[in-house]
Design a protein around this motif. Structure first.
Motif, short mmCIF file in Angstrom:
data_model
loop_
_atom_site.label_atom_id
_atom_site.label_comp_id
_atom_site.label_asym_id
_atom_site.label_seq_id
_atom_site.Cartn_x
_atom_site.Cartn_y
_atom_site.Cartn_z
N HIS A 213 0.86 -1.18 0.00
CA HIS A 213 0.00 0.00 0.00
C HIS A 213 0.90 1.23 0.00
O HIS A 213 1.48 1.58 1.04
N PRO A 214 1.06 1.90 -1.14
CA PRO A 214 1.96 3.05 -1.21
C PRO A 214 1.60 4.13 -0.19
O PRO A 214 0.43 4.52 -0.06
N VAL A 215 2.63 4.60 0.51
CA VAL A 215 2.45 5.65 1.52
C VAL A 215 3.59 6.66 1.39
O VAL A 215 4.77 6.28 1.44
N PHE A 482 11.08 -4.33 6.10
CA PHE A 482 11.03 -5.17 4.90
C PHE A 482 9.63 -5.73 4.70
O PHE A 482 9.25 -6.69 5.38
N PRO A 483 8.85 -5.21 3.78
CA PRO A 483 7.53 -5.79 3.51
C PRO A 483 7.59 -7.19 2.91
O PRO A 483 6.66 -7.97 3.05
N ASP A 484 8.69 -7.52 2.22
CA ASP A 484 8.83 -8.83 1.60
C ASP A 484 10.27 -9.30 1.78
O ASP A 484 11.15 -8.99 0.98
N VAL A 485 10.52 -10.06 2.83
CA VAL A 485 11.87 -10.49 3.18
C VAL A 485 12.44 -11.42 2.12
O VAL A 485 13.62 -11.31 1.74
N SER A 502 9.89 -1.60 0.08
CA SER A 502 10.53 -0.97 1.23
C SER A 502 9.49 -0.25 2.09
O SER A 502 8.41 0.13 1.60
N ALA A 503 9.83 -0.06 3.34
CA ALA A 503 8.94 0.66 4.27
C ALA A 503 9.76 1.32 5.36
O ALA A 503 10.90 0.93 5.63
N ALA A 504 9.18 2.33 5.97
CA ALA A 504 9.77 3.01 7.13
C ALA A 504 8.70 3.11 8.21
O ALA A 504 7.58 3.57 7.94
N ASP A 532 6.58 1.47 -0.23
CA ASP A 532 6.73 1.53 -1.68
C ASP A 532 7.01 0.13 -2.21
O ASP A 532 7.58 -0.72 -1.51
N ASP A 533 6.62 -0.11 -3.46
CA ASP A 533 6.80 -1.44 -4.05
C ASP A 533 8.21 -1.68 -4.58
O ASP A 533 8.50 -2.75 -5.14
N GLY A 534 9.10 -0.70 -4.45
CA GLY A 534 10.47 -0.85 -4.89
C GLY A 534 10.82 -0.01 -6.10
O GLY A 534 12.00 0.09 -6.45
#
Length: 567
Positions: A213-215, A482-485, A502-504, A532-534
């Motif tokens: 989910h883009p933020v 890490f949304p997707d390790v 990626s995420a913060a 973000d999806d990368g």
């Protein structure tokens, strides 16, 4: 374990039964294999007993495998997955009882009528024998009825012996089944606890493919000159950003933290850079007084103002060196140390002070330095440098630690037996924070200044595996997440051009929390401030927020660029 146990028992009983028919045959001979599969050459009792066992084994194996698959489908609610194990256990016991019941009630008895009829209908000619007690002129005739009686005795003898052996097998199988059912009853709740509190949380974070989910990824810019910067530190007053950088291709070959141990591919000339957001300039600091032939292979970093001279900065760096003496890193791991440098605020040189090497510095990941340039805390992200035992940490093994070193007094463990340690940060009030990169979450620790040890005071769970940490000027803790390790470790670290989500995250005390209230409001809140999806920010391992200028800085171990977002 149940599947393995059933397989071993099934093979053992099959071999025992086959041995009745072919006692001296080779184990894998054609005759023995036919007996294993079809029960060929076995008496009726043994053949039926074997076939019932095959039915039990194949049924339970199929449903046990199906149950395992269902338990690992994250899209199915946990309550339904847990229920899937109940019918499987019931079916296993029903099939086991069926085999035992048929044996005890005699449903496997062979029909002897056909055997007797076959023998009686055979034409048996008279047989004449000589006897020392009878005259030769008086031959003794043994009729077919007498021979039939003797043959029936022999047949009955072998049948009784065969039934006795099968009875022993059945009793032994019954005992095994009772023991197995008892052990299974004890094991089931233990496995449930392991699944619920160890495996499921880890798999949910590490394996589950999330929907991104883009933020706050709309107003961002990229700085391609700063690639593969694993750690970033913000100097709040000046707004300058310090980065520990390498190059993406080197990271693919040499990153001990993720098991990439091809020392021949290490760059050995990693560098510290300064990014000035006001001027959008990049300054690569020149190294002075550092003569090591193994160079710099950088990972974690901290930049701390000197207590005696605020314009002077101490720079602490994790340096993963290749091993000496012709040893291979894949066999012994990296020869990691901590390098201490000093520089001036905005300066373009780094002057080496000391290399700190100690057995406690085993698998260093990140570091927090002191303002005197003499001591530091650091995280070990594994309990061993190499070996299969490292992978047990994925299953909850607590082998990571935080160490403390003083250049004059040596090193010791500040705290041990932690799980998934990665990034570390210290707040102005002395509170320490450590990120969990395996199952996610933030560990909060307090320092015991008398002996430089740490004590855990709290833990804040999170839905993301986390890497480096930073504390902003308002006291909020930021974490790269890490949304997707799997995509990050298996794909992005192998090919840095492959985008990894990626995420913060931002940790803070919940504004509505009150220790005196009866409402069940968590003390801490965790917010996803960036995701973000990368395509904007790929493979982020470090996040730092400038609260005064409202800028979020994002960088990664193998990321192709630094990313700066306006929040």
């Amino acid at each position: 374990m149940v599947i393995i146990n059933d397989t071993v028992v099934f093979l053992a009983i099959s071999r025992y039964l086959a041995n009745i028919a072919h006692e001296h045959e080779y184990l894998l001979s054609t005759k023995s294999l036919k007996t294993y599969v079809l029960g060929t050459d076995l008496p009726h009792f043994s053949r039926t007993f074997l076939q019932d066992g095959q039915l039990y084994y194949l049924t339970t194996i199929f449903f046990s495998f199906a149950t395992t698959v269902v338990l690992n489908i994250n899209s199915i609610p946990l309550a339904y997955r847990a229920v899937a194990g109940v019918p499987n256990a019931v079916l296993m016991n029903i099939m086991a009882c069926r085999v035992y019941r048929n044996t005890r009630l005699g449903f496997y008895k062979e029909d002897t009528t056909q055997v007797l009829n076959t023998i009686s209908t055979e034409t048996t000619p008279p047989v004449f024998v000589e006897s020392p007690f009878i005259e030769k002129s008086s031959p003794v005739s043994l009729s077919g009825r007498d021979i039939l009686h003797d043959e029936m005795d022999i047949t009955q003898f072998f049948k009784e012996d065969e039934h006795r052996k099968i009875g022993e097998v059945a009793v032994h199988a019954q005992s095994c089944l009772r023991q197995r059912n008892f052990k299974f009853a004890l094991l089931l709740p233990i496995l449930g606890v392991i699944w619920e509190y160890i495996l499921h949380p880890y798999l949910n974070i590490a394996v589950h493919e999330r929907k991104i989910h883009p933020v706050n990824n709309e107003y961002c810019k990229k700085v391609p000159q700063l690639a593969a910067c694993e750690k970033i530190i913000l100097h709040q007053q000046s707004g300058l950003l310090y980065l520990a950088c390498s190059n993406p291709l080197s990271r693919v070959q040499w990153t001990p933290a993720v098991g990439r141990l091809n020392a021949a591919g290490a760059s050995r000339d990693d560098f510290v850079a300064i990014y000035d957001p006001k001027r959008s300039t990049v300054t690569r600091l020149k190294i002075q007084g550092f003569e090591s032939a193994r160079g710099l292979s950088l990972h974690g970093m901290d930049v701390v103002e000197s207590t005696s001279k605020p314009s002077e900065l101490f720079v602490y760096l994790v340096n993963h060196r290749a091993p000496l003496g012709g040893l291979l890193a894949k066999d012994v791991g990296a020869d990691s140390v901590i390098e201490i440098f000093k520089t001036t605020l905005g300066g373009d040189t780094l002057t080496h002070i000391k290399t700190v090497q100690d057995p406690i510095i085993c698998t260093p990941n990140d570091i927090v330095g002191s303002p005197d340039g003499k001591s530091f805390y650091f995280t070990n992200d594994f309990g061993s440098k190499v070996g299969i035992i490292r992978h047990l940490d994925m299953l909850g093994r607590k082998s990571t630690s935080v160490g403390y070193c003083h250049i004059e007094n040596g090193c010791h463990y500040a705290i041990q037996n932690m799980h998934g340690n990665n990034g570390i940060a210290r707040a102005p009030n002395g509170t320490f924070y450590v990120a969990n990169c395996k199952k996610g979450g933030l560990t909060i620790l307090e320092e015991n200044t008398s002996d430089n040890t740490l004590s855990i005071v709290d833990f804040v769970p999170a839905d993301f595996a986390m890497d480096n940490l930073a504390v902003d000027s308002k006291g909020f803790v930021w974490a790269a997440a890490f949304p997707d390790v799997v995509k990050l470790v298996k794909k992005h670290f192998s090919d840095p051009t492959f985008p990894a989500p990626s995420a913060a995250l931002r940790f803070s005390v919940h504004p509505d929390h009150n220790a005196n209230t009866t409402q069940s409001i968590s003390r801490y809140q965790v917010e996803t401030v960036f995701e973000d999806d990368g395509n904007v920010a790929s493979g982020i391992t470090s996040a730092a927020y400038d609260a005064d200028r409202n800028l979020l800085f994002l960088a990664g171990l193998a990321s192709p660029n630094l990313v700066i977002c306006k929040l």
